[in-house]
Design a protein around this motif. Structure first.
Motif, short mmCIF file in Angstrom:
data_model
loop_
_atom_site.label_atom_id
_atom_site.label_comp_id
_atom_site.label_asym_id
_atom_site.label_seq_id
_atom_site.Cartn_x
_atom_site.Cartn_y
_atom_site.Cartn_z
N UNK A 126 0.81 -1.26 -0.39
CA UNK A 126 -0.28 0.09 -0.20
C UNK A 126 0.95 1.24 -0.14
N UNK A 127 0.72 2.28 -0.29
CA UNK A 127 1.17 3.15 -0.60
C UNK A 127 0.78 4.29 0.34
N UNK A 128 1.64 4.72 1.07
CA UNK A 128 0.93 5.13 2.30
C UNK A 128 2.01 7.32 1.90
N UNK A 129 1.34 8.31 1.78
CA UNK A 129 1.74 9.70 2.12
C UNK A 129 2.55 9.53 3.45
N UNK A 130 4.18 10.42 2.57
CA UNK A 130 5.33 11.44 3.44
C UNK A 130 4.86 12.66 3.09
N UNK A 131 4.70 12.93 4.29
CA UNK A 131 4.40 14.25 4.78
C UNK A 131 3.50 15.36 3.86
N UNK A 132 3.51 16.65 3.57
CA UNK A 132 2.43 17.64 2.68
C UNK A 132 1.97 16.61 1.02
N UNK A 133 3.37 16.53 0.43
CA UNK A 133 3.72 16.65 -1.00
C UNK A 133 3.10 15.60 -1.48
N UNK A 134 1.65 14.82 -2.14
CA UNK A 134 1.57 14.31 -1.76
C UNK A 134 1.52 12.89 -3.13
N UNK A 135 2.46 13.49 -3.61
CA UNK A 135 3.51 13.19 -4.73
C UNK A 135 4.52 12.03 -4.18
N UNK A 136 4.99 12.26 -2.93
CA UNK A 136 5.64 11.19 -2.11
C UNK A 136 5.58 10.70 -1.09
N UNK A 137 5.12 9.32 -1.61
CA UNK A 137 4.89 7.94 -1.45
C UNK A 137 5.82 7.34 -0.70
N UNK A 138 5.99 6.10 -0.10
CA UNK A 138 6.52 5.57 0.49
C UNK A 138 6.09 3.59 0.69
N UNK A 139 6.24 2.91 -0.45
CA UNK A 139 5.66 1.62 -0.87
C UNK A 139 5.55 0.81 1.00
N UNK A 140 4.52 0.36 1.72
CA UNK A 140 4.23 -0.53 3.24
C UNK A 140 3.66 -1.80 2.79
N UNK A 141 4.76 -2.87 2.98
CA UNK A 141 3.85 -3.95 2.59
C UNK A 141 3.04 -4.41 3.76
N UNK A 142 2.28 -5.12 3.03
CA UNK A 142 0.80 -5.69 3.64
C UNK A 142 0.71 -6.88 4.25
N UNK A 143 -0.25 -6.60 5.06
CA UNK A 143 0.18 -7.68 6.19
C UNK A 143 0.38 -8.62 5.96
N UNK A 144 -0.37 -9.60 4.83
CA UNK A 144 0.25 -11.49 4.07
C UNK A 144 1.37 -11.18 3.09
N UNK A 145 2.19 -9.95 2.86
CA UNK A 145 3.50 -9.90 1.84
C UNK A 145 4.14 -10.39 1.73
N UNK A 146 4.86 -10.61 3.56
CA UNK A 146 5.58 -11.54 3.45
C UNK A 146 5.97 -12.82 3.22
N UNK A 147 4.59 -13.61 3.98
CA UNK A 147 4.03 -14.94 3.58
C UNK A 147 3.80 -15.28 3.05
N UNK A 148 3.43 -14.54 1.85
CA UNK A 148 3.15 -14.88 0.09
C UNK A 148 4.25 -14.76 -0.23
#
Length: 227
Positions: A195-217
């Motif tokens: 999922x994309x998580x917005x970083x700060x006020x800039x809506x284009x600045x995002x980081x990718x956060x793994x979903x809870x099942x991502x590691x196992x799958x």
């Protein structure tokens, strides 16, 4: 005499033509891989190409081949230096050629479709994490043009496959199966497991956060290729 885990590495390479070996520093990845390449000469006599950081390409792989008696039939030729020196290294009769990642685009262009290497071994394979099917790093893009065309055997070596998290795995996995396990494109991979998580006020600045099942799958998807 290989240690038990080195025997596992050798058997994994011989039994899985396109694979990854994730083993820490000092566990003998180089000598295990060279031992497997020595055996593979009977199956596929074409030479191998090792991609590595410059110092490793220049000394580690040649020194490792010279160090062990059972590898005395392996000749290593580093493709380094000036253009003239690189061309001369390619003309030498060797079983294994080494090259630094920076010179991969030059090599692909220089060979111009006449790809002689039946085996490709990216050492420190996280250098391939930037690959994307439509953009991405220049060196990984150049390798992508030949990885699934000219080489039957492709062995990735690293002790740190995902230094920045699971997001680092797609580019490396593409070179093994062309996107079968983790998605045909990075976008497909991203949409399925992050999922994309917005970083700060800039809506284009995002980081990718793994979903809870991502590691196992993701682990399950890569289990047959990665040791």
């Amino acid at each position: 005499t290989p240690r038990p885990y080195q025997t596992a590495i050798i058997e994994h390479i011989l039994g899985t033509p396109r694979c990854a070996v994730w083993a820490g520093m000092g566990m003998g990845k180089s000598v295990s891989t060279l031992t497997a390449l020595d055996a593979l000469q009977f199956v596929d006599p074409r030479p191998a190409l090792v991609l590595a950081p410059k110092r490793v390409a220049a000394s580690t792989w040649p020194d490792e081949a010279a160090k062990w008696e059972h590898l005395r039939g392996i000749e290593v030729s580093p493709i380094l230096g000036t253009t003239q020196q690189r061309r001369a290294a390619l003309r030498r009769d060797a079983n294994v050629y080494t090259i630094n990642y920076e010179n991969v685009p030059w090599l692909v262009d220089h060979l111009d479709g006449k790809w002689p290497f039946g085996k490709i071994i990216p050492d420190e394979s996280t250098r391939l994490k930037s690959f994307r099917t439509r953009q991405g790093g220049q060196r990984a893009q150049a390798l992508g043009r030949v990885a699934h065309v000219g080489a039957e055997w492709f062995t990735e070596l690293t002790g740190t496959p995902s230094p920045n998290g699971l997001v680092d795995l797609w580019g490396q996995a593409w070179f093994l199966d062309k996107g079968v396990r983790l998605g045909r494109s990075f976008t497909a991979f991203k949409n399925r497991w992050f999922q994309s998580i917005q970083v700060g006020a800039d809506r284009h600045a995002v980081r990718l956060e793994p979903l809870p099942f991502a590691q196992t799958q993701i682990e399950d998807a890569l289990r047959d290729l990665c040791l």
